[in-house]
Design a protein around this motif. Structure first.
Motif, mmCIF file in Angstrom:
data_model
loop_
_atom_site.group_PDB
_atom_site.id
_atom_site.type_symbol
_atom_site.label_atom_id
_atom_site.label_comp_id
_atom_site.label_asym_id
_atom_site.label_seq_id
_atom_site.Cartn_x
_atom_site.Cartn_y
_atom_site.Cartn_z
ATOM 1 N N ALA A 129 -31.537 96.306 61.091
ATOM 2 C CA ALA A 129 -32.140 95.794 59.660
ATOM 3 C C ALA A 129 -33.354 95.142 59.833
ATOM 4 N N ALA A 130 -34.678 95.460 59.229
ATOM 5 C CA ALA A 130 -35.821 94.497 59.469
ATOM 6 C C ALA A 130 -35.249 93.154 58.614
ATOM 7 N N PHE A 131 -34.747 93.346 57.402
ATOM 8 C CA PHE A 131 -34.341 92.261 56.735
ATOM 9 C C PHE A 131 -32.807 92.214 56.523
ATOM 10 N N PRO A 132 -32.046 91.890 57.596
ATOM 11 C CA PRO A 132 -30.549 91.833 57.558
ATOM 12 C C PRO A 132 -29.489 90.877 56.391
ATOM 13 N N GLU A 133 -30.515 90.019 55.703
ATOM 14 C CA GLU A 133 -29.965 88.921 55.008
ATOM 15 C C GLU A 133 -29.849 89.448 53.556
ATOM 16 N N PHE A 134 -29.159 88.596 52.647
ATOM 17 C CA PHE A 134 -29.341 88.642 51.165
ATOM 18 C C PHE A 134 -30.707 87.578 51.228
ATOM 19 N N THR B 202 -31.999 89.438 43.961
ATOM 20 C CA THR B 202 -31.453 89.432 45.379
ATOM 21 C C THR B 202 -31.226 90.758 45.965
ATOM 22 N N PRO B 203 -32.252 91.300 46.594
ATOM 23 C CA PRO B 203 -32.141 92.515 47.538
ATOM 24 C C PRO B 203 -31.269 92.228 48.572
ATOM 25 N N LEU B 204 -30.682 93.134 49.217
ATOM 26 C CA LEU B 204 -29.707 93.371 50.299
ATOM 27 C C LEU B 204 -29.844 94.585 51.072
ATOM 28 N N THR C 36 -31.354 101.446 42.946
ATOM 29 C CA THR C 36 -31.539 102.320 44.146
ATOM 30 C C THR C 36 -30.745 101.899 45.460
ATOM 31 N N LYS C 37 -30.776 102.349 46.204
ATOM 32 C CA LYS C 37 -30.034 102.259 47.648
ATOM 33 C C LYS C 37 -30.841 102.329 48.672
ATOM 34 N N ALA C 38 -31.940 102.845 48.591
ATOM 35 C CA ALA C 38 -32.985 102.912 49.575
ATOM 36 C C ALA C 38 -34.421 102.476 49.084
ATOM 37 N N ALA C 39 -35.009 101.657 50.004
ATOM 38 C CA ALA C 39 -36.438 101.226 49.743
ATOM 39 C C ALA C 39 -37.279 100.972 50.980
ATOM 40 N N VAL C 40 -38.485 100.832 50.988
ATOM 41 C CA VAL C 40 -39.313 100.515 52.127
ATOM 42 C C VAL C 40 -38.905 99.530 53.175
ATOM 43 N N SER C 41 -38.018 98.786 52.690
ATOM 44 C CA SER C 41 -37.311 97.481 53.419
ATOM 45 C C SER C 41 -35.891 98.021 54.196
ATOM 46 N N GLY C 42 -35.693 99.311 53.665
ATOM 47 C CA GLY C 42 -34.287 99.799 54.466
ATOM 48 C C GLY C 42 -33.288 100.172 53.428
ATOM 49 N N ASN C 43 -32.215 100.734 53.894
ATOM 50 C CA ASN C 43 -30.987 101.037 53.127
ATOM 51 C C ASN C 43 -30.414 99.871 52.580
ATOM 52 N N GLY C 44 -29.721 99.830 51.275
ATOM 53 C CA GLY C 44 -29.037 98.619 51.037
ATOM 54 C C GLY C 44 -28.763 98.802 49.496
ATOM 55 N N TYR C 45 -28.755 97.640 48.913
ATOM 56 C CA TYR C 45 -28.387 97.559 47.491
ATOM 57 C C TYR C 45 -29.433 96.855 46.883
ATOM 58 N N PHE C 46 -30.005 97.406 45.868
ATOM 59 C CA PHE C 46 -31.260 96.905 44.883
ATOM 60 C C PHE C 46 -30.799 96.734 43.493
ATOM 61 N N MET C 47 -31.271 95.994 42.765
ATOM 62 C CA MET C 47 -30.793 95.534 41.629
ATOM 63 C C MET C 47 -31.354 96.575 40.591
#
Lengths: 203, 203
Positions: free
Chosen positions: A66-71, A54-56, B105-116
């Motif tokens: 956000a381009a993808f603001p959801e879980f 689950t990326p967030l 990581t906390k940043a990816a091509v899809s935006g800032n966030g939380y990644f596993m």
């Protein structure tokens, strides 16, 4: 008399073997999606597949835009997962489903953070040389989310190539799939049949 | 001759029905955990169960001292999930597993966030009147995470009542389970057999 009995037994044994577990039948023919014309029929049984991560990327970490603001809860069909574990590549016929869940509360008894809100959409990607011979890697991307109403669409049309595949081609680690963000997939790439890591050093 | 043929057919039909899907066999006897003495044996097949959600309370949102700094991927055994869908309560014998994944990581091509990131531990809770008659709600909580090494422990001892059950008793919505953070469970509570919501208004 005995002959018929054993014929019936043999026939039923075949039924038992062929009706129980598609993952034991080999990889080639197991299909977890249906294409009607050029549309993908919305999968309905993905919760019984394999959850991979689950990326967030929430709005409040992306200036509200956000381009993808959801879980994004991501599932893969079990036969393609078995193939991935054995070969470390994606078989022709792979499908991944992305269930979209809104950000709900941001505080709970366990601390500040992000907690899942409501079910707000569904997307999918498939790899099919038969149906998408001209798409990069034969991957096509679909959404069943209906911005005009609450009901999910029953079928989805493939996005144009530059809407999804460009990012996936540039940044996804393994053949258009962002395996770098899914420890379930990273840890099992081509390593055999085990389902979970036995230790915390597994990648 | 015909009689034996049909007896064989009937027998095999029974085999087919009884060997394919344990969720159709009733709820009472299906067990997804093993207790040895007073220890729970580490579950190894939970990835084939039902994924219900992922809360996240990262360190950087809790002054660097989060009580639960990891992604928590939560799974429930499929028979208890079916029971929940039918009855809206937790059957005696329920097990939920919590797979702990570090923040990567906390940043990816899809935006800032939380990644596993990496797989770092495993926990579980079970409801068992047989094994834990004196625990509130008959729930007991276990960890297989090994702070002294990389290998997960093969068995876990139940935490003391005040270490887990106090918070669960005070704040969890449904019989010590935080269903308020799991849309998969919220949407299916006592509503029957459907697996996924058909529309985005489902709770």
């Amino acid at each position: 008399m005995k002959q018929n009995f054993f014929i019936a037994l043999a026939f039923c044994s075949f039924l038992i073997l062929s009706s129980c577990n598609t993952t034991d039948k080999g990889y080639g023919n197991a299909t977890y999606f249906t294409i009607n014309g050029d549309e993908l029929v919305r999968p309905v049984d993905y919760r019984s597949w394999v959850y991979v991560g689950t990326p967030l990327t929430p709005n409040d970490m992306n200036n509200g835009k956000a381009a993808f603001p959801e879980f994004h809860n991501v599932y893969i069909d079990p036969v393609s997962y078995d193939y991935w574990k054995e070969h470390g590549t994606w078989r022709d016929g792979t499908i991944l489903v992305k269930e979209l869940i809104s950000v709900g509360t941001k505080a709970a008894v366990s601390g500040n953070g992000y907690f899942m809100g409501e079910f707000i959409g569904l997307e999918a990607t498939i790899k099919s040389s038969e149906h998408f011979p001209d798409e990069p890697g034969n991957w096509a991307y679909f959404s069943f989310t209906n911005p005009e109403g609450e009901n999910l669409k029953n079928t989805g049309t493939a996005f144009k190539t530059n809407q999804c595949n460009a990012c996936h081609a540039a940044s996804a680690k393994d053949d258009f799939v962002f395996t770098q963000h899914y420890p379930v997939l990273r840890s099992s790439k081509g390593v055999g049949k085990e389902v979970i890591p036995e230790n915390t050093a597994s990648r």
